[in-house]
Design a protein around this motif. Structure first.
Motif, PDB file in Angstrom:
ATOM      1  N   GLU A 175       0.774  -1.247  -0.199  1.00  0.00           N
ATOM      2  CA  GLU A 175       0.165  -0.017   0.052  1.00  0.00           C
ATOM      3  C   GLU A 175       1.006   1.291   0.032  1.00  0.00           C
ATOM      4  O   GLU A 175       1.557   1.365   0.923  1.00  0.00           O
ATOM      5  CB  GLU A 175      -0.959  -0.052   1.179  1.00  0.00           C
ATOM      6  N   ASN A 176       1.047   2.051  -1.175  1.00  0.00           N
ATOM      7  CA  ASN A 176       1.796   3.066  -1.330  1.00  0.00           C
ATOM      8  C   ASN A 176       3.246   2.436  -1.275  1.00  0.00           C
ATOM      9  O   ASN A 176       3.734   1.419  -1.861  1.00  0.00           O
ATOM     10  CB  ASN A 176       1.479   4.134  -0.487  1.00  0.00           C
ATOM     11  N   HIS A 177       4.100   3.114  -0.240  1.00  0.00           N
ATOM     12  CA  HIS A 177       5.444   2.504  -0.093  1.00  0.00           C
ATOM     13  C   HIS A 177       5.411   1.145   0.963  1.00  0.00           C
ATOM     14  O   HIS A 177       6.467   0.566   0.838  1.00  0.00           O
ATOM     15  CB  HIS A 177       6.228   3.535   0.436  1.00  0.00           C
ATOM     16  N   ARG A 178       4.383   0.883   1.565  1.00  0.00           N
ATOM     17  CA  ARG A 178       4.555  -0.020   2.632  1.00  0.00           C
ATOM     18  C   ARG A 178       4.152  -1.500   2.041  1.00  0.00           C
ATOM     19  O   ARG A 178       3.174  -1.686   1.403  1.00  0.00           O
ATOM     20  CB  ARG A 178       3.374   0.283   3.801  1.00  0.00           C
ATOM     21  N   LEU A 179       5.138  -2.590   2.238  1.00  0.00           N
ATOM     22  CA  LEU A 179       5.239  -3.731   2.031  1.00  0.00           C
ATOM     23  C   LEU A 179       4.458  -4.520   3.056  1.00  0.00           C
ATOM     24  O   LEU A 179       5.142  -4.496   4.196  1.00  0.00           O
ATOM     25  CB  LEU A 179       6.474  -4.272   1.558  1.00  0.00           C
ATOM     26  N   HIS A 180       3.279  -5.309   2.958  1.00  0.00           N
ATOM     27  CA  HIS A 180       2.955  -6.242   4.122  1.00  0.00           C
ATOM     28  C   HIS A 180       3.607  -7.453   3.825  1.00  0.00           C
ATOM     29  O   HIS A 180       3.039  -8.365   3.743  1.00  0.00           O
ATOM     30  CB  HIS A 180       1.503  -6.143   3.834  1.00  0.00           C
ATOM     31  N   VAL A 181       4.854  -7.608   4.256  1.00  0.00           N
ATOM     32  CA  VAL A 181       5.869  -8.625   4.140  1.00  0.00           C
ATOM     33  C   VAL A 181       6.550  -8.537   5.599  1.00  0.00           C
ATOM     34  O   VAL A 181       6.993  -7.483   5.760  1.00  0.00           O
ATOM     35  CB  VAL A 181       6.769  -8.836   2.909  1.00  0.00           C
ATOM     36  N   ALA A 182       7.074  -9.691   6.140  1.00  0.00           N
ATOM     37  CA  ALA A 182       7.721  -9.778   7.263  1.00  0.00           C
ATOM     38  C   ALA A 182       9.138  -9.346   6.930  1.00  0.00           C
ATOM     39  O   ALA A 182       9.607  -9.383   5.823  1.00  0.00           O
ATOM     40  CB  ALA A 182       7.844 -11.296   7.765  1.00  0.00           C
ATOM     41  N   ASP A 183      10.112  -8.975   8.023  1.00  0.00           N
ATOM     42  CA  ASP A 183      11.636  -8.665   7.796  1.00  0.00           C
ATOM     43  C   ASP A 183      12.064  -9.809   7.217  1.00  0.00           C
ATOM     44  O   ASP A 183      11.935 -10.963   7.623  1.00  0.00           O
ATOM     45  CB  ASP A 183      12.112  -8.307   9.102  1.00  0.00           C
ATOM     46  N   ASP A 184      13.207  -9.693   6.609  1.00  0.00           N
ATOM     47  CA  ASP A 184      14.383 -10.517   6.341  1.00  0.00           C
ATOM     48  C   ASP A 184      13.622 -12.217   5.450  1.00  0.00           C
ATOM     49  O   ASP A 184      14.030 -12.904   5.744  1.00  0.00           O
ATOM     50  CB  ASP A 184      15.174 -11.121   7.532  1.00  0.00           C
ATOM     51  N   VAL A 185      12.993 -11.699   4.324  1.00  0.00           N
ATOM     52  CA  VAL A 185      12.305 -13.008   3.786  1.00  0.00           C
ATOM     53  C   VAL A 185      12.992 -13.074   2.566  1.00  0.00           C
ATOM     54  O   VAL A 185      13.106 -14.419   2.001  1.00  0.00           O
ATOM     55  CB  VAL A 185      11.038 -12.588   3.640  1.00  0.00           C
ATOM     56  N   ALA A 186      13.863 -12.219   1.716  1.00  0.00           N
ATOM     57  CA  ALA A 186      14.187 -12.346   0.405  1.00  0.00           C
ATOM     58  C   ALA A 186      15.670 -12.514   0.278  1.00  0.00           C
ATOM     59  O   ALA A 186      16.542 -11.450   1.061  1.00  0.00           O
ATOM     60  CB  ALA A 186      13.534 -11.284  -0.429  1.00  0.00           C
ATOM     61  N   ASP A 187      16.365 -13.123  -0.459  1.00  0.00           N
ATOM     62  CA  ASP A 187      17.638 -13.180  -1.102  1.00  0.00           C
ATOM     63  C   ASP A 187      17.657 -12.014  -1.936  1.00  0.00           C
ATOM     64  O   ASP A 187      18.894 -11.422  -2.096  1.00  0.00           O
ATOM     65  CB  ASP A 187      17.946 -14.347  -1.421  1.00  0.00           C
ATOM     66  N   PHE A 188      16.945 -11.913  -2.778  1.00  0.00           N
ATOM     67  CA  PHE A 188      16.656 -10.878  -3.723  1.00  0.00           C
ATOM     68  C   PHE A 188      15.336 -10.294  -3.881  1.00  0.00           C
ATOM     69  O   PHE A 188      14.353 -10.796  -3.857  1.00  0.00           O
ATOM     70  CB  PHE A 188      16.982 -11.499  -5.251  1.00  0.00           C
ATOM     71  N   THR A 189      15.433  -8.968  -3.607  1.00  0.00           N
ATOM     72  CA  THR A 189      14.275  -8.100  -3.782  1.00  0.00           C
ATOM     73  C   THR A 189      14.300  -7.185  -4.868  1.00  0.00           C
ATOM     74  O   THR A 189      15.351  -6.124  -5.168  1.00  0.00           O
ATOM     75  CB  THR A 189      14.295  -7.303  -2.232  1.00  0.00           C
ATOM     76  N   ILE A 190      13.502  -7.251  -5.708  1.00  0.00           N
ATOM     77  CA  ILE A 190      13.629  -6.735  -7.059  1.00  0.00           C
ATOM     78  C   ILE A 190      12.428  -5.660  -7.299  1.00  0.00           C
ATOM     79  O   ILE A 190      11.251  -6.135  -7.172  1.00  0.00           O
ATOM     80  CB  ILE A 190      13.410  -7.857  -8.276  1.00  0.00           C
ATOM     81  N   ALA A 191      12.684  -4.322  -7.590  1.00  0.00           N
ATOM     82  CA  ALA A 191      11.508  -3.229  -7.954  1.00  0.00           C
ATOM     83  C   ALA A 191      11.853  -2.753  -9.298  1.00  0.00           C
ATOM     84  O   ALA A 191      12.810  -1.921  -9.331  1.00  0.00           O
ATOM     85  CB  ALA A 191      11.720  -2.421  -6.807  1.00  0.00           C
ATOM     86  N   SER A 192      11.190  -3.357 -10.366  1.00  0.00           N
ATOM     87  CA  SER A 192      11.545  -2.954 -11.631  1.00  0.00           C
ATOM     88  C   SER A 192      10.310  -2.233 -11.998  1.00  0.00           C
ATOM     89  O   SER A 192       9.432  -2.514 -12.300  1.00  0.00           O
ATOM     90  CB  SER A 192      11.655  -4.185 -12.503  1.00  0.00           C
ATOM     91  N   HIS A 193      10.707  -0.785 -12.361  1.00  0.00           N
ATOM     92  CA  HIS A 193       9.565  -0.069 -12.954  1.00  0.00           C
ATOM     93  C   HIS A 193       8.362   0.193 -11.931  1.00  0.00           C
ATOM     94  O   HIS A 193       7.392  -0.096 -12.172  1.00  0.00           O
ATOM     95  CB  HIS A 193       9.383  -0.248 -14.395  1.00  0.00           C
ATOM     96  N   VAL A 194       8.770   0.487 -10.575  1.00  0.00           N
ATOM     97  CA  VAL A 194       7.935   0.661  -9.547  1.00  0.00           C
ATOM     98  C   VAL A 194       7.910   2.024  -8.900  1.00  0.00           C
ATOM     99  O   VAL A 194       7.101   2.608  -8.877  1.00  0.00           O
ATOM    100  CB  VAL A 194       8.032  -0.322  -8.616  1.00  0.00           C
ATOM    101  N   ILE A 195       9.528   2.482  -8.419  1.00  0.00           N
ATOM    102  CA  ILE A 195       9.521   3.461  -7.681  1.00  0.00           C
ATOM    103  C   ILE A 195       9.386   4.917  -8.413  1.00  0.00           C
ATOM    104  O   ILE A 195       8.925   5.777  -7.700  1.00  0.00           O
ATOM    105  CB  ILE A 195      11.461   3.474  -7.253  1.00  0.00           C
ATOM    106  N   GLU A 196       9.240   4.978  -9.734  1.00  0.00           N
ATOM    107  CA  GLU A 196       8.887   6.121 -10.564  1.00  0.00           C
ATOM    108  C   GLU A 196       7.338   6.507 -10.348  1.00  0.00           C
ATOM    109  O   GLU A 196       7.360   7.501 -10.555  1.00  0.00           O
ATOM    110  CB  GLU A 196       9.325   6.081 -12.094  1.00  0.00           C
ATOM    111  N   HIS A 197       6.604   5.571  -9.654  1.00  0.00           N
ATOM    112  CA  HIS A 197       5.144   5.846  -9.504  1.00  0.00           C
ATOM    113  C   HIS A 197       4.808   6.223  -8.080  1.00  0.00           C
ATOM    114  O   HIS A 197       3.785   6.500  -7.739  1.00  0.00           O
ATOM    115  CB  HIS A 197       4.504   4.499  -9.709  1.00  0.00           C
TER     116      HIS A 197
END
Length: 232
Positions: free
Chosen positions: A58-80
């Protein structure tokens, strides 16, 4: 071949978080390499693969727990998004210590091209053709953004997403959870990643080897097509 896809092909059995997962574009390579795949978006896109899990944002907030991913990928998201610093904090928060976050976004050059004169041809020639775009990102902006949330840049380069000029960041997250953010100013700071990082995070340290790897990797990747998708 995109840098992100190539990176995922070099690893096996990692946890990949795909922020903005409409189209499930990374799912096939994750299945091939036996990665665990977590798609994150505002609402679940249609066609979720059986092996994929899903979380919301929701907006910038990710409803996911801490320390879950080895690779966190945000492709063509931040510009929005209107709050890039808090979004980057969230990317770092859900990345495991030692994991990588990867951000790709249209660069400032994407805003230089004129838009089509014939709107009915539906071409996408200019950054501002997308009414949800907030701002483009220079490589320098991504460099400062990573350091502002405590991540250590490993690769920063320019590339193309189809015909759209993009900037790309890969950064290592050397901590668990989130350490917050700090304002970044490099006034009177000598050149170099190590100097930059220690100016903002004096209580934390990185090695000279980190700086050397950053330069080598950025040179090696420069000019590659880093995109995983061209447009949401």
């Amino acid at each position: 071949m995109s840098y992100i896809l190539e990176l995922l092909r070099t690893e096996q059995k990692q946890v990949v978080a795909d922020i903005g997962c409409f189209g499930w574009n990374l799912a096939a390579i994750c299945a091939q390499q036996q990665h665990s795949y977590l798609g994150i978006d505002r609402q679940e896109p249609p066609g979720r693969p059986e092996f994929a899990t899903f979380g919301t944002m929701e907006n910038h907030r990710l409803h996911v727990a801490d320390d879950v991913a080895d690779f966190t990928i945000a492709s063509h998201v931040i510009e929005h998004l209107s709050d890039p610093v808090n979004f980057a904090m969230e990317l770092a928060r859900i990345t495991k210590p030692g994991g990588r976050l990867l951000i790709e976004a249209p660069s400032e050059f994407s805003a230089f091209d004129a838009s089509t004169r014939d709107v009915e041809d539906h071409s996408f020639d200019c950054f501002w053709d997308d009414p949800t775009h907030v701002r483009p990102y220079t490589p320098g902006a991504l460099y400062r953004l990573a350091i502002s949330v405590g991540a250590v840049p490993e690769v920063i380069c320019r590339g193309l997403a189809g015909t759209i000029p993009v900037s790309f960041l890969q950064a290592r997250v050397p901590f668990s959870g989130s350490i917050g953010s700090r304002y970044v100013s490099f006034k009177d700071v000598k050149p170099g990643l190590m100097n930059a990082y220690q100016a903002i995070w004096p209580e934390r340290s990185i090695a000279q080897a980190d700086e050397e790897r950053f330069r080598q990797r950025s040179r090696a990747v420069a000019g590659m097509r880093t995109a995983t998708r061209t447009e949401h």
